[in-house]
Design a protein around this motif. Structure first.
Motif, PDB file in Angstrom:
ATOM      1  N   GLU A  80      30.042  18.850   6.996  1.00 12.79           N
ATOM      2  CA  GLU A  80      30.767  19.565   5.936  1.00 12.79           C
ATOM      3  C   GLU A  80      30.375  19.046   4.556  1.00 12.79           C
ATOM      4  O   GLU A  80      30.341  19.813   3.594  1.00 12.79           O
ATOM      5  N   GLU A  81      30.076  17.748   4.453  1.00 14.09           N
ATOM      6  CA  GLU A  81      29.697  17.154   3.164  1.00 14.09           C
ATOM      7  C   GLU A  81      28.384  17.724   2.650  1.00 14.09           C
ATOM      8  O   GLU A  81      28.129  17.712   1.452  1.00 14.09           O
ATOM      9  N   GLY A  82      27.539  18.181   3.555  1.00 16.31           N
ATOM     10  CA  GLY A  82      26.258  18.752   3.158  1.00 16.31           C
ATOM     11  C   GLY A  82      25.129  17.745   3.232  1.00 16.31           C
ATOM     12  O   GLY A  82      25.353  16.528   3.224  1.00 16.31           O
ATOM     13  N   PRO A  83      23.899  18.225   3.280  1.00 16.49           N
ATOM     14  CA  PRO A  83      22.735  17.355   3.418  1.00 16.49           C
ATOM     15  C   PRO A  83      22.517  16.433   2.216  1.00 16.49           C
ATOM     16  O   PRO A  83      22.051  15.305   2.377  1.00 16.49           O
ATOM     17  N   ALA A  84      22.856  16.883   1.011  1.00 18.65           N
ATOM     18  CA  ALA A  84      22.617  16.064  -0.185  1.00 18.65           C
ATOM     19  C   ALA A  84      23.410  14.762  -0.130  1.00 18.65           C
ATOM     20  O   ALA A  84      22.936  13.723  -0.598  1.00 18.65           O
ATOM     21  N   ALA A  85      24.588  14.803   0.459  1.00 17.02           N
ATOM     22  CA  ALA A  85      25.421  13.596   0.551  1.00 17.02           C
ATOM     23  C   ALA A  85      24.793  12.543   1.465  1.00 17.02           C
ATOM     24  O   ALA A  85      25.191  11.384   1.436  1.00 17.02           O
ATOM     25  N   HIS A  86      23.805  12.959   2.247  1.00 13.85           N
ATOM     26  CA  HIS A  86      23.179  12.038   3.196  1.00 13.85           C
ATOM     27  C   HIS A  86      21.693  11.836   2.931  1.00 13.85           C
ATOM     28  O   HIS A  86      20.957  11.392   3.809  1.00 13.85           O
ATOM     29  N   GLY A  87      21.257  12.191   1.725  1.00 14.75           N
ATOM     30  CA  GLY A  87      19.897  11.877   1.323  1.00 14.75           C
ATOM     31  C   GLY A  87      18.904  13.019   1.328  1.00 14.75           C
ATOM     32  O   GLY A  87      17.763  12.849   0.919  1.00 14.75           O
ATOM     33  N   TRP A  88      19.293  14.208   1.764  1.00 11.87           N
ATOM     34  CA  TRP A  88      18.387  15.361   1.744  1.00 11.87           C
ATOM     35  C   TRP A  88      18.786  16.252   0.574  1.00 11.87           C
ATOM     36  O   TRP A  88      19.551  17.198   0.729  1.00 11.87           O
ATOM     37  N   ASP A  89      18.259  15.943  -0.600  1.00 12.30           N
ATOM     38  CA  ASP A  89      18.671  16.687  -1.783  1.00 12.30           C
ATOM     39  C   ASP A  89      17.673  17.762  -2.201  1.00 12.30           C
ATOM     40  O   ASP A  89      17.858  18.412  -3.213  1.00 12.30           O
ATOM     41  N   GLN A  90      16.619  17.988  -1.399  1.00 12.74           N
ATOM     42  CA  GLN A  90      15.664  19.046  -1.719  1.00 12.74           C
ATOM     43  C   GLN A  90      16.328  20.416  -1.605  1.00 12.74           C
ATOM     44  O   GLN A  90      16.060  21.300  -2.397  1.00 12.74           O
ATOM     45  N   ASP A  91      17.137  20.613  -0.582  1.00 16.20           N
ATOM     46  CA  ASP A  91      17.835  21.876  -0.375  1.00 16.20           C
ATOM     47  C   ASP A  91      19.116  21.586   0.402  1.00 16.20           C
ATOM     48  O   ASP A  91      19.300  20.522   0.950  1.00 16.20           O
ATOM     49  N   GLN A  92      20.013  22.524   0.409  1.00 14.51           N
ATOM     50  CA  GLN A  92      21.295  22.352   1.098  1.00 14.51           C
ATOM     51  C   GLN A  92      21.241  23.005   2.470  1.00 14.51           C
ATOM     52  O   GLN A  92      21.970  23.951   2.764  1.00 14.51           O
ATOM     53  N   VAL A  93      20.361  22.495   3.338  1.00 12.61           N
ATOM     54  CA  VAL A  93      20.128  23.097   4.641  1.00 12.61           C
ATOM     55  C   VAL A  93      20.196  22.028   5.722  1.00 12.61           C
ATOM     56  O   VAL A  93      19.535  20.995   5.624  1.00 12.61           O
ATOM     57  N   TRP A  94      21.004  22.290   6.761  1.00 17.60           N
ATOM     58  CA  TRP A  94      21.035  21.401   7.917  1.00 17.60           C
ATOM     59  C   TRP A  94      20.057  21.943   8.952  1.00 17.60           C
ATOM     60  O   TRP A  94      20.225  23.043   9.447  1.00 17.60           O
ATOM     61  N   THR A  95      19.060  21.164   9.280  1.00 18.11           N
ATOM     62  CA  THR A  95      18.137  21.529  10.356  1.00 18.11           C
ATOM     63  C   THR A  95      18.462  20.663  11.565  1.00 18.11           C
ATOM     64  O   THR A  95      19.149  19.634  11.442  1.00 18.11           O
ATOM     65  N   GLY A  96      17.949  21.058  12.729  1.00 19.55           N
ATOM     66  CA  GLY A  96      18.168  20.255  13.930  1.00 19.55           C
ATOM     67  C   GLY A  96      17.608  18.854  13.772  1.00 19.55           C
ATOM     68  O   GLY A  96      18.224  17.868  14.193  1.00 19.55           O
ATOM     69  N   ALA A  97      16.447  18.729  13.129  1.00 22.68           N
ATOM     70  CA  ALA A  97      15.827  17.419  12.928  1.00 22.68           C
ATOM     71  C   ALA A  97      16.683  16.539  12.023  1.00 22.68           C
ATOM     72  O   ALA A  97      16.845  15.329  12.277  1.00 22.68           O
ATOM     73  N   ARG A  98      17.226  17.118  10.979  1.00 22.93           N
ATOM     74  CA  ARG A  98      18.080  16.334  10.066  1.00 22.93           C
ATOM     75  C   ARG A  98      19.347  15.869  10.770  1.00 22.93           C
ATOM     76  O   ARG A  98      19.787  14.733  10.580  1.00 22.93           O
TER      77      ARG A  98
END
Length: 190
Positions: A80-98
């Protein structure tokens, strides 16, 4: 499988047990319940060996989830926090790998990409595919170019005439001459 699917399967097995008790053959049970004969024969053997209880569901198949219910709640909160909160700030997308990487970092449990994807779906999330775009991309310059230059560069379209997409029928029927009735039909082929 969804909970509704599991309930339906359980109901069908119970119906099969009732039919077996009435001495109905497995092929007829398969036909009535719209299941494969193989399933009906398997259920018949289980019913013969252990009764109705042998047909009861043993829960979902597959390996058990390696995360506790508490960890699953935490994972849902992290997602829910989003990918940017966990270090993926290129885009706001959750992938299976992430998500697999996140699970490894936070819970020290290894998940494959497909396993992480299934876990995401179980939690109500869907994996996304990031848009592949150059970091140097200038959206404003692209918009200006489309407005100013594209119209000049673009090749003109095909002229509007009677045409056909078929290789065997040239032109549209409206442009063809009609033969008189009984005029010999088609012309001879060469």
């Amino acid at each position: 499988m969804s909970a509704a699917g599991r309930r339906r399967r359980e109901t069908v097995r119970n119906q099969a047990a009732e039919l077996f008790e009435q001495k109905i053959k497995p092929l007829e049970v398969a036909r009535r319940l719209r299941v494969s004969p193989k399933s009906a024969y398997l259920w018949h053997q289980l019913w013969r060996d252990g009764g109705v209880r042998a047909l009861a569901s043993r829960g979902p198949s597959g390996s058990r989830c390696r995360l506790s219910p508490r960890c699953l709640e935490k994972l849902a909160a992290y997602l829910e926090e989003g990918p940017a909160a966990h270090g993926w700030d290129q885009d706001q997308v959750w992938t299976g790998a992430r998500v697999a990487t996140l699970i490894g970092r936070k819970f020290h449990v290894s998940y494959s990409v497909s396993g992480a994807t299934r876990l995401m779906r179980r939690l109500g999330f869907t994996p996304q595919v990031p848009a592949r775009r150059a970091a140097e991309r200038d959206e404003q310059a692209i918009a200006v170019w489309k407005e100013a230059t594209w119209g000049e560069v673009k090749a003109p379209g095909r002229p509007v005439t009677a045409s056909s997409a078929s290789r065997t029928k040239p032109g549209s029927p409206a442009g063809r001459r009609r033969a008189a009735p009984g005029a010999g039909g088609a012309s001879p082929r060469s």
